[in-house]
Design a protein around this motif. Structure first.
Motif, PDB file in Angstrom:
ATOM      1  N   TYR A  27       0.796  -1.231   0.000  1.00 24.66           N
ATOM      2  CA  TYR A  27       0.000   0.000   0.000  1.00 24.66           C
ATOM      3  C   TYR A  27       0.830   1.284   0.000  1.00 24.66           C
ATOM      4  CZ  TYR A  27      -3.824  -3.146   0.876  1.00 24.66           C
ATOM      5  OH  TYR A  27      -4.734  -4.165   0.767  1.00 24.66           O
ATOM      6  N   THR A  28       2.125   1.172  -0.164  1.00 24.20           N
ATOM      7  CA  THR A  28       2.971   2.364  -0.252  1.00 24.20           C
ATOM      8  C   THR A  28       2.904   2.914  -1.671  1.00 24.20           C
ATOM      9  OG1 THR A  28       4.450   1.491   1.432  1.00 24.20           O
ATOM     10  CG2 THR A  28       5.319   3.224   0.038  1.00 24.20           C
ATOM     11  N   LYS A  29       2.787   4.230  -1.787  1.00 24.54           N
ATOM     12  CA  LYS A  29       2.640   4.860  -3.103  1.00 24.54           C
ATOM     13  C   LYS A  29       3.989   5.335  -3.639  1.00 24.54           C
ATOM     14  CE  LYS A  29      -2.087   6.350  -2.599  1.00 24.54           C
ATOM     15  NZ  LYS A  29      -3.036   7.425  -2.794  1.00 24.54           N
TER      16      LYS A  29
END
Length: 171
Positions: A27-29
């Motif tokens: 979920y890291t952008k």
């Protein structure tokens, strides 16, 4: 991708449990996050495989990210078009990523580590006493060598000056 950008994601997962690290990477952008997720999945699978081959009982829930490093790789030199027919050079940085997982020790103390016995305390002082005089002898020998070389340079300097004055007088 540059190591500086990769370290941003690796610092997020370093020291965390495997499941939490997988969720964080998913979920890291950041553009490198899917690559780190894939690498972490591969490290977990490798740990399972090695444990199976060696007959070790591995609890995947106790795995954590032990080591996460991003080092410089080779750089690719590229050219970008610039105004008025010029060209600007830039470097595409590459990264070597090192990711390691390990199993945490059980909190209940069911798993024990066997440590190697320490060397005998009686033999250590004897070694240090023998090593100290040898070091003192080396220190004493060093100044003598320095004085001999200094004497040689003193002898050669007057001889060099005399040779130089003879050359001047001859002209």
């Amino acid at each position: 991708m540059s190591p500086q950008k990769v370290r941003l994601v690796l610092d997020l997962i370093k020291g965390r449990g495997v499941q939490e690290a997988l969720d964080t990477a998913a979920y890291t952008k950041k553009r490198i996050a899917p690559v780190v997720h894939k690498l972490l999945t591969s490290a977990i699978d490798n740990a399972k495989y090695v444990a199976g081959e060696e007959g070790i009982d591995l609890d995947v829930d106790n795995l954590y990210v032990k080591l996460a490093l991003a080092n410089d790789g080779p750089r690719m030199k590229r050219i970008r078009p610039a105004p008025m027919g010029r060209a600007y050079r830039y470097q595409r940085r590459l990264t070597h990523i090192i990711l390691s997982v390990a199993e945490r020790q059980a909190a209940q103390g069911l798993v024990t580590k066997v440590e190697e016995p320490a060397p005998a305390a009686a033999s250590e002082p004897a070694k240090t006493k023998k090593a100290a005089p040898a070091a003192a002898e080396v220190k004493k020998a060093a100044p003598k060598a320095a004085t001999k070389s200094a004497a040689k340079t003193k002898e050669t300097k007057p001889a060099a000056k005399a040779a130089a004055t003879k050359k001047k007088a001859g002209k």
